[in-house]
Design a protein around this motif. Structure first.
Motif, PDB file in Angstrom:
ATOM      1  N   ARG A  65     -28.195 -23.952 -34.195  1.00 17.22           N
ATOM      2  CA  ARG A  65     -28.099 -23.133 -32.985  1.00 17.22           C
ATOM      3  C   ARG A  65     -27.797 -21.683 -33.312  1.00 17.22           C
ATOM      4  N   SER A  66     -26.864 -21.495 -34.236  1.00 17.96           N
ATOM      5  CA  SER A  66     -26.430 -20.135 -34.562  1.00 17.96           C
ATOM      6  C   SER A  66     -27.488 -19.341 -35.306  1.00 17.96           C
ATOM      7  N   LEU A  67     -28.438 -20.044 -35.927  1.00 19.31           N
ATOM      8  CA  LEU A  67     -29.500 -19.331 -36.645  1.00 19.31           C
ATOM      9  C   LEU A  67     -30.556 -18.782 -35.685  1.00 19.31           C
ATOM     10  N   LEU A  68     -30.669 -19.359 -34.505  1.00 21.46           N
ATOM     11  CA  LEU A  68     -31.632 -18.846 -33.525  1.00 21.46           C
ATOM     12  C   LEU A  68     -31.289 -17.394 -33.191  1.00 21.46           C
ATOM     13  N   VAL A 105     -29.463  -9.316 -33.544  1.00 19.39           N
ATOM     14  CA  VAL A 105     -29.393  -7.971 -32.995  1.00 19.39           C
ATOM     15  C   VAL A 105     -28.977  -8.065 -31.530  1.00 19.39           C
ATOM     16  N   GLU A 106     -29.529  -9.073 -30.854  1.00 15.88           N
ATOM     17  CA  GLU A 106     -29.169  -9.328 -29.462  1.00 15.88           C
ATOM     18  C   GLU A 106     -28.531 -10.708 -29.377  1.00 15.88           C
ATOM     19  N   ALA A 107     -27.657 -10.862 -28.406  1.00 12.68           N
ATOM     20  CA  ALA A 107     -26.992 -12.153 -28.211  1.00 12.68           C
ATOM     21  C   ALA A 107     -27.993 -13.212 -27.772  1.00 12.68           C
ATOM     22  N   VAL A 108     -27.738 -14.445 -28.140  1.00 14.06           N
ATOM     23  CA  VAL A 108     -28.535 -15.582 -27.683  1.00 14.06           C
ATOM     24  C   VAL A 108     -27.579 -16.520 -26.950  1.00 14.06           C
ATOM     25  N   PRO A 109     -27.555 -16.449 -25.604  1.00 19.45           N
ATOM     26  CA  PRO A 109     -26.616 -17.300 -24.872  1.00 19.45           C
ATOM     27  C   PRO A 109     -26.936 -18.778 -25.046  1.00 19.45           C
ATOM     28  N   ASP A 110     -25.893 -19.588 -25.089  1.00 17.43           N
ATOM     29  CA  ASP A 110     -26.083 -21.034 -25.216  1.00 17.43           C
ATOM     30  C   ASP A 110     -27.009 -21.584 -24.141  1.00 17.43           C
ATOM     31  N   SER A 111     -26.941 -20.976 -22.957  1.00 16.21           N
ATOM     32  CA  SER A 111     -27.742 -21.485 -21.841  1.00 16.21           C
ATOM     33  C   SER A 111     -29.238 -21.302 -22.067  1.00 16.21           C
ATOM     34  N   ASP A 164     -35.905 -40.132 -33.023  1.00 14.10           N
ATOM     35  CA  ASP A 164     -35.067 -40.170 -31.826  1.00 14.10           C
ATOM     36  C   ASP A 164     -33.931 -39.145 -31.877  1.00 14.10           C
ATOM     37  N   ILE A 165     -33.764 -38.494 -33.010  1.00 12.47           N
ATOM     38  CA  ILE A 165     -32.670 -37.523 -33.133  1.00 12.47           C
ATOM     39  C   ILE A 165     -33.143 -36.165 -32.621  1.00 12.47           C
ATOM     40  N   PRO A 166     -32.523 -35.618 -31.571  1.00 11.70           N
ATOM     41  CA  PRO A 166     -33.029 -34.383 -30.937  1.00 11.70           C
ATOM     42  C   PRO A 166     -32.536 -33.118 -31.632  1.00 11.70           C
ATOM     43  N   TRP A 167     -32.927 -32.941 -32.869  1.00 12.66           N
ATOM     44  CA  TRP A 167     -32.420 -31.830 -33.668  1.00 12.66           C
ATOM     45  C   TRP A 167     -33.392 -30.687 -33.828  1.00 12.66           C
ATOM     46  N   ARG A 168     -34.334 -30.571 -32.920  1.00 13.92           N
ATOM     47  CA  ARG A 168     -35.178 -29.377 -32.874  1.00 13.92           C
ATOM     48  C   ARG A 168     -34.565 -28.458 -31.826  1.00 13.92           C
ATOM     49  N   TYR A 169     -34.318 -27.220 -32.196  1.00 11.41           N
ATOM     50  CA  TYR A 169     -33.699 -26.251 -31.283  1.00 11.41           C
ATOM     51  C   TYR A 169     -34.605 -25.048 -31.117  1.00 11.41           C
ATOM     52  N   TRP A 170     -34.713 -24.561 -29.885  1.00  8.66           N
ATOM     53  CA  TRP A 170     -35.532 -23.371 -29.679  1.00  8.66           C
ATOM     54  C   TRP A 170     -34.969 -22.535 -28.539  1.00  8.66           C
ATOM     55  N   ILE A 171     -35.381 -21.273 -28.488  1.00  9.89           N
ATOM     56  CA  ILE A 171     -34.954 -20.376 -27.418  1.00  9.89           C
ATOM     57  C   ILE A 171     -35.935 -20.543 -26.268  1.00  9.89           C
ATOM     58  N   ASP A 172     -35.410 -20.918 -25.128  1.00 10.80           N
ATOM     59  CA  ASP A 172     -36.244 -21.207 -23.961  1.00 10.80           C
ATOM     60  C   ASP A 172     -37.084 -19.999 -23.568  1.00 10.80           C
ATOM     61  N   GLY A 173     -38.344 -20.261 -23.251  1.00 10.62           N
ATOM     62  CA  GLY A 173     -39.217 -19.215 -22.740  1.00 10.62           C
ATOM     63  C   GLY A 173     -39.870 -18.334 -23.786  1.00 10.62           C
ATOM     64  N   GLU A 174     -39.592 -18.586 -25.060  1.00 13.10           N
ATOM     65  CA  GLU A 174     -40.199 -17.778 -26.111  1.00 13.10           C
ATOM     66  C   GLU A 174     -41.639 -18.213 -26.337  1.00 13.10           C
ATOM     67  N   ARG A 175     -42.522 -17.249 -26.370  1.00 15.33           N
ATOM     68  CA  ARG A 175     -43.928 -17.578 -26.575  1.00 15.33           C
ATOM     69  C   ARG A 175     -44.222 -17.971 -28.022  1.00 15.33           C
ATOM     70  N   SER A 176     -43.339 -17.625 -28.907  1.00 18.14           N
ATOM     71  CA  SER A 176     -43.598 -17.925 -30.319  1.00 18.14           C
ATOM     72  C   SER A 176     -43.136 -19.322 -30.728  1.00 18.14           C
ATOM     73  N   VAL A 177     -42.650 -20.105 -29.772  1.00 20.80           N
ATOM     74  CA  VAL A 177     -42.201 -21.463 -30.101  1.00 20.80           C
ATOM     75  C   VAL A 177     -43.412 -22.375 -30.223  1.00 20.80           C
ATOM     76  N   SER A 178     -43.466 -23.138 -31.306  1.00 21.84           N
ATOM     77  CA  SER A 178     -44.626 -24.001 -31.518  1.00 21.84           C
ATOM     78  C   SER A 178     -44.634 -25.139 -30.497  1.00 21.84           C
ATOM     79  N   PRO A 179     -45.816 -25.540 -30.057  1.00 26.82           N
ATOM     80  CA  PRO A 179     -45.911 -26.563 -29.022  1.00 26.82           C
ATOM     81  C   PRO A 179     -45.453 -27.918 -29.521  1.00 26.82           C
TER      82      PRO A 179
END
Length: 213
Positions: free
Chosen positions: A26-29, A168-174, A189-204
């Motif tokens: 999470r903190s690396l995002l 550089v900018e904060a990434v809120p947990d929400s 079954d382990i949900p360990w993929r994390y991404w920033i919501d709404g980012e267009r660069s997130v792979s499908p």
DNA sequence: AGTAGGATAATCT
DNA sequence: GATTATCCTACTG
């Protein structure tokens, strides 16, 4: 002079050496990775635990020549070659011996975009769209120009060829979402993929192909 | 928009 | 000898 490692005087990277690979992910995002003239802002990562519970981890069955750096200190680069042609990059996390790591899956190119475009031109001469430059783990690695020669690089050492830079900018947990990891054979079954919501660069999301029953 | 098939080689059993 | 933390191209609708 001595390189400042994780912890101690380098509090801002303290999260990397903690025992919880999920919170490290999470903190690396939102952090940035810079290499060979290109800088990327991370928008999608996956956590992999070490020996034991996580069958998808390269370290699950113990130490091998390939995964050796995973067993060392946090803040080091683990690069591996897969599918006969692609490199993928991970940040080693956790205490020494834990062998957990975070796979860098996608990002947004924030500097050196022309260099990234040149690296992401296909053999047929097709140039990637900006959105797809670093969308996917092998694409991200290719855009940065990272390969096996960077195996074991000290990411927190500013003189290193591959470096990790703070947000550089904060990434809120929400704004952080999570779900199953992509393409893994075990631990689906382990949900360990994390991404920033709404980012267009997130792979499908791609459901993993069924192997056999 | 969605999917199928091919490329291609280190790593581990 | 099987598997793989993937990407690209070409095809169908």
């Amino acid at each position: 002079m001595a390189v400042s490692k994780v912890g101690r005087s380098n509090d801002k990277w303290r999260f990397l050496s903690g025992t919880d690979v999920e919170s490290a992910a999470r903190s690396l995002l939102g952090c940035r990775v810079s290499a060979y003239g290109v800088t990327v802002r991370l928008t999608e990562v996956e956590a992999y635990s070490g020996v034991g519970d996580d069958p998808a981890s390269h370290a699950h069955r113990g130490r091998t020549p390939r995964n050796t750096v995973m067993f060392g200190p946090a803040g080091v680069l683990y690069v591996y070659f897969t599918y006969g042609m692609h490199w993928c990059m991970n940040v080693v996390t956790g205490p020494v011996g834990r062998a957990s790591a975070v796979l860098l899956r996608a990002g947004e190119v924030v500097d050196g975009i022309d260099t990234a475009r040149a690296r992401r031109t296909s053999r047929a001469g097709v140039v990637s769209t900006d959105r797809d430059l670093a969308r996917g783990p092998a694409r991200l690695t290719m855009a940065l120009g990272v390969t096996g020669v960077d195996y074991g690089a000290e990411l927190l050492d500013a003189s290193s060829a591959v470096t990790l830079l703070p947000r550089v900018e904060a990434v809120p947990d929400s704004s952080i979402r999570n779900g199953p990891r992509v393409g893994v054979a075990g631990g689906a079954d382990i949900p360990w993929r994390y991404w920033i919501d709404g980012e267009r660069s997130v792979s499908p999301y791609r459901p993993r192909v069924l192997r056999k029953q």
